[in-house]
Enzyme design. Structure first.
Site, PDB file in Angstrom:
ATOM      1  N   SER A 519      41.385  44.792  47.218  1.00  0.00           N
ATOM      2  CA  SER A 519      40.484  45.239  48.266  1.00  0.00           C
ATOM      3  C   SER A 519      41.163  45.448  49.614  1.00  0.00           C
ATOM      4  O   SER A 519      40.496  45.554  50.630  1.00  0.00           O
ATOM      5  CB  SER A 519      39.351  44.227  48.425  1.00  0.00           C
ATOM      6  OG  SER A 519      39.781  42.969  48.023  1.00  0.00           O
ATOM      7  N   VAL A 522      48.417  46.485  52.525  1.00  0.00           N
ATOM      8  CA  VAL A 522      49.189  45.859  53.600  1.00  0.00           C
ATOM      9  C   VAL A 522      50.332  46.776  54.029  1.00  0.00           C
ATOM     10  O   VAL A 522      51.026  47.350  53.183  1.00  0.00           O
ATOM     11  CB  VAL A 522      49.759  44.499  53.143  1.00  0.00           C
ATOM     12  CG1 VAL A 522      50.398  43.771  54.318  1.00  0.00           C
ATOM     13  CG2 VAL A 522      48.678  43.639  52.524  1.00  0.00           C
ATOM     14  N   LYS A 538      46.973  44.286  57.554  1.00  0.00           N
ATOM     15  CA  LYS A 538      46.214  44.335  56.306  1.00  0.00           C
ATOM     16  C   LYS A 538      44.925  45.111  56.534  1.00  0.00           C
ATOM     17  O   LYS A 538      44.038  44.654  57.264  1.00  0.00           O
ATOM     18  CB  LYS A 538      45.910  42.903  55.887  1.00  0.00           C
ATOM     19  CG  LYS A 538      45.170  42.808  54.590  1.00  0.00           C
ATOM     20  CD  LYS A 538      44.952  41.355  54.237  1.00  0.00           C
ATOM     21  CE  LYS A 538      44.714  41.218  52.763  1.00  0.00           C
ATOM     22  NZ  LYS A 538      45.670  40.373  52.103  1.00  0.00           N
ATOM     23  N   ASP A 632      42.081  32.031  45.533  1.00  0.00           N
ATOM     24  CA  ASP A 632      42.947  33.028  44.914  1.00  0.00           C
ATOM     25  C   ASP A 632      44.417  32.624  45.055  1.00  0.00           C
ATOM     26  O   ASP A 632      45.255  33.400  45.476  1.00  0.00           O
ATOM     27  CB  ASP A 632      42.696  34.403  45.553  1.00  0.00           C
ATOM     28  CG  ASP A 632      43.176  35.536  44.658  1.00  0.00           C
ATOM     29  OD1 ASP A 632      43.421  35.290  43.461  1.00  0.00           O
ATOM     30  OD2 ASP A 632      43.337  36.664  45.167  1.00  0.00           O
TER      31      ASP A 632
END
Ligand SMILES: *[C@@H]1O[C@H](CO)[C@@H](O)[C@H](O)[C@H]1NC(C)=O
Ligand SMILES: *[C@@H]1O[C@H](CO)[C@@H](O)[C@H](O)[C@H]1NC(C)=O
Ligand SMILES: *[C@@H]1O[C@H](CO)[C@@H](O)[C@H](O)[C@H]1NC(C)=O
Ligand SMILES: *[C@@H]1O[C@H](CO)[C@@H](O)[C@H](O)[C@H]1NC(C)=O
Ligand SMILES: *[C@@H]1O[C@H](CO)[C@@H](O)[C@H](O)[C@H]1NC(C)=O
Ligand SMILES: *[C@@H]1O[C@H](CO)[C@@H](O)[C@H](O)[C@H]1NC(C)=O
Length: 791
Positions: A519, A522, A538, A632
């Site tokens: 999503s 960078v 980002k 994550d």
């Protein structure tokens, strides 16, 4: 997505509920009721929902405030008060008398305050769920309401009529009237003023909605925005524009004691993982009060002899070198000189005095001499030789202005094209008070554009004429074009608010891509404004950009973190549809590249990295101001700095990226990845999901291989966790290292690490250790016991 449909449903139900009549939302407080201020009794009148309450709050040891507050949050934030200038002692009483009078008497029976009710006929009182306290007649018509007598705050559904004022409190903890005023004037204009403190009267305007002759009411719409409407009800001008759901957030608009008008929100429940349970600022005006406040009378936003600069969430007030705060608990009192002033028959003053040079700094008023065209050195020498001169201002046009004490309206702002030379004594052994008295002359000016205030005064600013004209004109123009959209101010952090243009330039138009996730993308960037510092920029994708408010909440949570094992967030951009985060640049790439790349890092380095990640996670879970579950953890999200220190990235984004996580999780269902089993079982998501992921990551670090290898020599070796567990059980761990001498020599340590990893990847989250325990085990402070079998 079930929850959002429910949300929507609730929202509509909520909208449909009638708000207009008292009977449906309130319990009646009958005639003859009263409350007494007591240390040992917190009784109050709550609204039916319990969200607001009316009663006494103890402010100082024997001082009570009759107030209305948010009753379901720990801060019990006050939104209205009756006697801020005149706190009452214990034993004081507020009473709704049998003949319908509503009054506050102190312990001796002396009347301190009363509701000036429209006529008689009060039949009952009620604390409503909107935060409005009303006195009503038998037929439920409102004879008096707190919404008509605001103090420093307005609430959703509240309307201000002409001739209404909000007064800032004196300080965060002193509720008496302070130094700033928000007024809906009888001419319809909406203006922010400094006051002639300690008098309430308006001194100089520092912001205006420019609705003179057309404005009629200020409305805080239930759906979020605050705007000015005309007599016929049409919306003229937004004042603060944001849409924050009233369903999920408590909200208020408060004129702060620092003069900034802010729209605050506070989550009603602690449902989301990363959101802080605290008031956050959605939007505020003016954009930079240091630059906006400029009145010829008064000290400015920070008081006499002080310097005002834009801070994280509002102005910072500081004293220049050679000066100290008159009252450290109340910086707006200004600063006093702490050196012996220059004597006028002094020889060689250069031995005793010097200058602090401050760029982009000005004191726009109070010049007593002006020279052109001179050099900075000439100006400095002239001020040094002059016993009256306290400050000299020089600018690029060769102007030199001299000012004496007290100097006022000190502002530091990139838009200021001037340099201040502030004289200080080199020998500060004796101190002297140099602060000036506050002047009380009333200035009858009505609406003044901020720019014109500046223009009409100091000569320095004539040099700035083109710039200011441009700013004022472009401001008016942009207001006309797209209505005011002040830059959001984030609370509790030190983040830079980048413009999109700035980041576009820094990243060479988003060309140098260094990474791409589900999503976000960078890019590498170079900040020209920060001496060519490298950054990672980002850019979030469209689907995660939608919720402005969530973005702000996330960014503010991330901004509050600071730890050597985290990648530091430097700033953000929240402009139009762009949602961008700017991080430190990590020169050594990700742990994935390091572990699984060409040259295998040595065991010592790997141990340091494992420990660093554990400490970073421990900080996120237990040590930062609001707990952050990463959700994550994987080698791609661990970056390495110049010294190969492990730094966790992408934390705090869990909620923003949740949609995508659910999707990718469905894809990996069945394989044992980094994702804890509770994600698939609708079990609560806690910090233990990170412990699980850490366990898998730790195995990868120990064995320098990926968790899942599709074409392994042997089927047993496909999944690292299973293979490592089997080897551990069969005491054959050394098999995994074959001919790596370093590891074989340290096989006991390796076994310990494997045991820790097995503890971390237990199916049952409650069996997994906390990151605190993991850290202690890794450090060797706590013994590692044999882990339970993996199911
Ligand atoms: C009143 O409130 C204060 C602060 O919330 C609390 O410490 C105290 O125990 C309460 N007193 C009573 C009698 O409930
Ligand atoms: C409050 O008092 C009014 C007037 O006496 C009455 O009409 C109304 O029903 C009462 N409301 C409640 C909730 O008791
Ligand atoms: C609040 O500040 C005012 C103004 O300085 C002062 O007069 C008053 O005593 C203060 N009140 C409290 C409770 O400290
Ligand atoms: C004000 O709020 C109402 C109800 O939420 C909504 O229907 C209306 O569009 C809002 N008005 C404006 C100008 O935002
Ligand atoms: C309402 O008043 C505003 C300002 O006075 C005016 O511009 C607008 O045309 C009016 N609208 C209607 C429908 O009368
Ligand atoms: C002057 O003040 C500074 C900071 O307050 C202090 O460090 C320094 O020693 C002082 N110098 C003299 C001569 O007192």
């Amino acid at each position: 997505m079930v929850f959002s449909v429910l949300d929507l449903l609730c929202f509509f139900l909520f909208m449909i509920l009638p708000y207009s009549t008292i009977a449906q939302t309130s319990r009646n407080i009958s005639l003859g009721s009263s409350l007494t201020a007591r240390n040992d009794d917190n009784s109050s009148w709550a609204s039916p929902s319990g969200e607001f309450a009316f009663g006494f709050q103890q402010i100082v040891k024997d001082g009570f405030l009759l107030a209305i507050w948010f009753n379901k949050i720990t801060e019990r934030t006050i939104v209205w008060s009756a006697n801020g200038n005149n706190l009452v002692p214990q034993g004081s009483q507020v009473e709704l008398t049998s003949d319908g009078q509503f009054m506050l008497n102190d312990a001796t029976g002396k009347r301190i305050w009363h509701a000036e009710s429209a006529g008689t006929g009060v039949a009952y009182a009620a604390m409503l769920d909107t935060g409005n306290f009303v006195l009503a007649s038998q037929s439920s018509s409102r004879l008096w309401q707190s919404f008509d007598q605001p103090t420093d705050t307005i609430l959703p559904t509240q309307t201000l009529n002409q001739n209404s004022n909000l007064y800032a409190h004196y300080t965060a903890t002193n509720y008496s009237r302070g130094r700033f005023l928000f007024a809906l004037q009888s001419d319809g204009n909406v203006v922010l003023y400094t006051t002639n403190f300690p008098q309430d009267s308006a001194n100089s305007a520092y912001w205006s909605a420019e609705t003179k002759n057309i404005g009629f009411q200020v409305i805080f719409n239930q759906s979020g925005p605050i705007y000015v409407v005309s007599r016929n009800g049409s919306v003229l001008k937004p004042i603060l524009q944001t849409s924050v759901s009233t369903q999920n957030y408590y909200q208020r608009v408060t004129l702060g004691y620092d003069g900034v008008l802010r729209h605050y929100f506070y989550p009603k429940s602690a449902s989301s993982i990363a959101e802080p349970r605290a008031w956050s600022t959605a939007v505020s005006i003016p954009e930079n009060i240091c630059f906006s406040v400029a009145g010829e009378m008064g000290g400015g936003a920070c008081g006499f002899n002080s310097l005002c600069s834009r801070g994280e969430d509002g102005p910072n007030c500081d004293c220049p070198r050679g000066y100290t705060s008159i009252d450290p608990n109340d910086v707006r009192k200004g600063c006093k000189q702490n050196f012996v002033p220059q004597s006028c028959d002094q020889v060689s003053p250069e031995h005793l005095f010097d200058f602090e040079v401050m760029q982009n700094t000005n004191f726009p008023f109070g010049d007593y001499e002006h020279f052109t065209v001179v050099t900075e050195d000439w100006c400095r020498q002239n001020c040094l030789d002059d016993c009256f001169c306290a400050v000299a201002i020089v600018n690029s046009g060769g102007h030199c202005f001299k000012k004496r004490l007290p100097f006022s309206n000190g502002m530091i702002d990139p838009r200021v094209d001037a340099k201040a030379l502030i004289k200080f004594g080199k020998d500060n052994s004796t101190s002297r008070s140099g602060g000036g008295a506050i002047t009380k002359k009333k200035d009858n000016s009505t609406l003044i554009l901020v720019g014109s205030v500046l223009l009409s005064s100091s000569g320095v600013l004539y040099i700035l004429l083109p710039l200011i004209t441009y700013l004022v004109v472009s401001r008016i123009y942009s207001r006309k074009a797209k209505v005011i959209q002040p830059r959001p101010v984030m609370s509790g952090m030190n983040l830079k608010d980048f413009t999109y243009e700035e980041l576009k330039k820094a990243t060479n138009e988003f060309k140098d891509e260094i990474g791409r996730g589900a999503s976000a993308t960078v890019f590498k960037g170079v900040l020209a404004s920060d001496t060519g510092r490298c950054v990672a920029v980002k850019r979030l994708d469209a689907k995660v950009r939608e919720n402005d408010l969530e973005f702000k909440a996330e960014v503010s949570a991330i901004g509050r973190t600071n730890h050597r094992n985290l990648v530091q967030l430097l700033g953000f951009c929240n402009e139009g549809e762009h949602r961008i985060l700017v991080y430190e640049f990590m020169s050594n790439g990700s742990l994935a590249g390091f572990l699984f790349g060409e040259s295998m890092p040595n065991w010592y380095q790997r141990r340091q990295i494992a420990l660093g990640i554990a400490r970073g996670l421990l900080y996120l879970h237990e040590e930062c101001s609001s707990q952050i579950v990463h959700c994550d953890i994987k080698p791609q999200n661990i970056l390495l700095d110049d010294y190969f220190t492990a730094r966790i990235s992408d934390f705090g984004l869990a909620k923003l990226l949740r949609l995508d996580q659910t999707r990718s999780m469905t894809a990996i269902r069945g394989t044992r990845g980094y994702v804890a089993p509770e994600w698939f079982r609708s079990l609560p998501i806690t910090v233990k999901v990170d412990v699980y992921s850490y366990g898998i990551l730790l195995l990868e670090i120990i064995f320098c291989r990926k968790h899942f290898v599709e074409v392994a020599d042997n089927e047993d070796e496909m999944i690292l966790a299973d293979w490592a567990y089997d080897c551990y059980m069969q005491k054959k761990l050394h098999w995994l290292f074959e001919n790596d001498e370093e590891e074989i020599n340290d096989i006991n340590e390796i076994e310990k690490y494997v045991m820790i990893a097995i503890w971390c990847i237990q199916e049952d989250p409650s069996l997994r250790p906390t990151m605190k325990k993991v850290t202690l085990m890794l450090e060797g402070t706590v013994e590692v016991s044999a882990p339970p079998p993996l199911s």
